[in-house]
Enzyme design. Sequence first.
Site, mmCIF file in Angstrom:
data_model
loop_
_atom_site.group_PDB
_atom_site.id
_atom_site.type_symbol
_atom_site.label_atom_id
_atom_site.label_comp_id
_atom_site.label_asym_id
_atom_site.label_seq_id
_atom_site.Cartn_x
_atom_site.Cartn_y
_atom_site.Cartn_z
ATOM 1 N N ILE A 14 -5.683 7.931 -7.368
ATOM 2 C CA ILE A 14 -6.007 8.291 -5.989
ATOM 3 C C ILE A 14 -6.573 9.720 -5.998
ATOM 4 C CG2 ILE A 14 -5.022 8.716 -3.685
ATOM 5 C CD1 ILE A 14 -5.026 5.753 -4.366
ATOM 6 N N ASN A 73 3.986 4.299 -5.530
ATOM 7 C CA ASN A 73 3.467 3.451 -6.608
ATOM 8 C C ASN A 73 4.628 2.853 -7.384
ATOM 9 O OD1 ASN A 73 1.529 2.358 -8.465
ATOM 10 N ND2 ASN A 73 2.005 4.025 -9.888
ATOM 11 N N HIS A 132 5.626 1.505 -11.290
ATOM 12 C CA HIS A 132 5.152 1.623 -12.678
ATOM 13 C C HIS A 132 6.164 0.930 -13.602
ATOM 14 C CE1 HIS A 132 2.878 3.360 -15.963
ATOM 15 N NE2 HIS A 132 4.027 3.714 -16.514
ATOM 16 N N LYS A 162 -16.500 8.866 -6.154
ATOM 17 C CA LYS A 162 -15.149 8.515 -5.708
ATOM 18 C C LYS A 162 -14.913 9.015 -4.281
ATOM 19 C CE LYS A 162 -10.489 8.913 -7.483
ATOM 20 N NZ LYS A 162 -10.049 8.407 -8.770
ATOM 21 N N MET A 185 -5.634 0.017 -10.070
ATOM 22 C CA MET A 185 -5.931 0.603 -11.372
ATOM 23 C C MET A 185 -6.822 1.848 -11.322
ATOM 24 S SD MET A 185 -4.068 -1.261 -13.195
ATOM 25 C CE MET A 185 -4.538 -0.938 -14.893
HETATM 26 C C1 GRF Z 1 2.850 -4.078 -12.219
HETATM 27 O O1 GRF Z 1 3.463 -4.278 -13.463
HETATM 28 C C2 GRF Z 1 2.996 -2.660 -11.757
HETATM 29 O O2 GRF Z 1 4.156 -2.056 -12.206
HETATM 30 C C3 GRF Z 1 1.787 -1.983 -12.358
HETATM 31 O O3 GRF Z 1 0.771 -2.947 -12.289
HETATM 32 C C4 GRF Z 1 1.335 -4.250 -12.314
HETATM 33 C C5 GRF Z 1 0.778 -5.015 -11.162
HETATM 34 O O4 GRF Z 1 1.125 -6.365 -11.188
HETATM 35 N N1 GRF Z 1 1.476 -0.774 -11.644
HETATM 36 P P1 GRF Z 1 0.805 -7.297 -9.971
HETATM 37 O O5 GRF Z 1 -0.691 -7.212 -9.689
HETATM 38 O O6 GRF Z 1 1.614 -6.819 -8.788
HETATM 39 O O7 GRF Z 1 1.191 -8.683 -10.394
#
Ligand code: GRF
Length: 189
Positions: free
Chosen positions: A93, A107, A109, A65, A90
């Site tokens: 960091i 970020n 979420h 990493k 995904m």
């Molecule tokens: C979103 O739901 C965000 O909250 C999460 O990952 C998803 C990403 O969706 N962290 P996208 O790739 O922006 O369509």
Amino acid sequence: MKNIAVFASGTGSNFQAIHEAIEKKEIDAKITLLVSDRPKSKAVEKANSYGLNCFAFRPKAYKSKMHYEKAILSELKAQKVDLIVLAGYMRLIGETILKAYAKRIINIHPSLLPRFKGIDAIGQAMNAQVRVAGVTVHYVDEGMDTGEIISQQELDISSMRTRDEIEKEIHKVEHKLYPKTLKKILEDL
Ligand code: GRF
């Protein structure tokens, strides 16, 4: 004007929402880099179609990493990035980027943090049978979805029956909340 980098692994719908807000001049910023750990993702396709700089890498091609984060860091420096915006990236960091961009990584979420951290927050909310779900924008620290909360918006899901429906509505909230929050952060940066 500040330069931002968006990190995305998947569809990139939040990346798109941010790009559009910038195009409409709702946000005074420039996306100087899209970073993705999935070279074949929709997010990378979008970056190419927008004509943006893209650093797409395969984590397995690096020893560790730390090695791929060093490669990312040199791209961030080359593109003079002021703020990192994670949008469906995904991976956690690591220290290399965290140290260089302390309090300059955000970020989004799909839950009302601190509830339902980590993978499949929407599934977790459905299993817990909550009536109110939501979205959080937060600073990134070394934990998984643990950094300081910047903004949140609730979404009443009590009348929603399917996961698709909830996901669609959560995304709608995200696509408004993220650009709005980003605008504010950039003004204060
Ligand atoms: C979103 O739901 C965000 O909250 C999460 O990952 C998803 C990403 O969706 N962290 P996208 O790739 O922006 O369509």
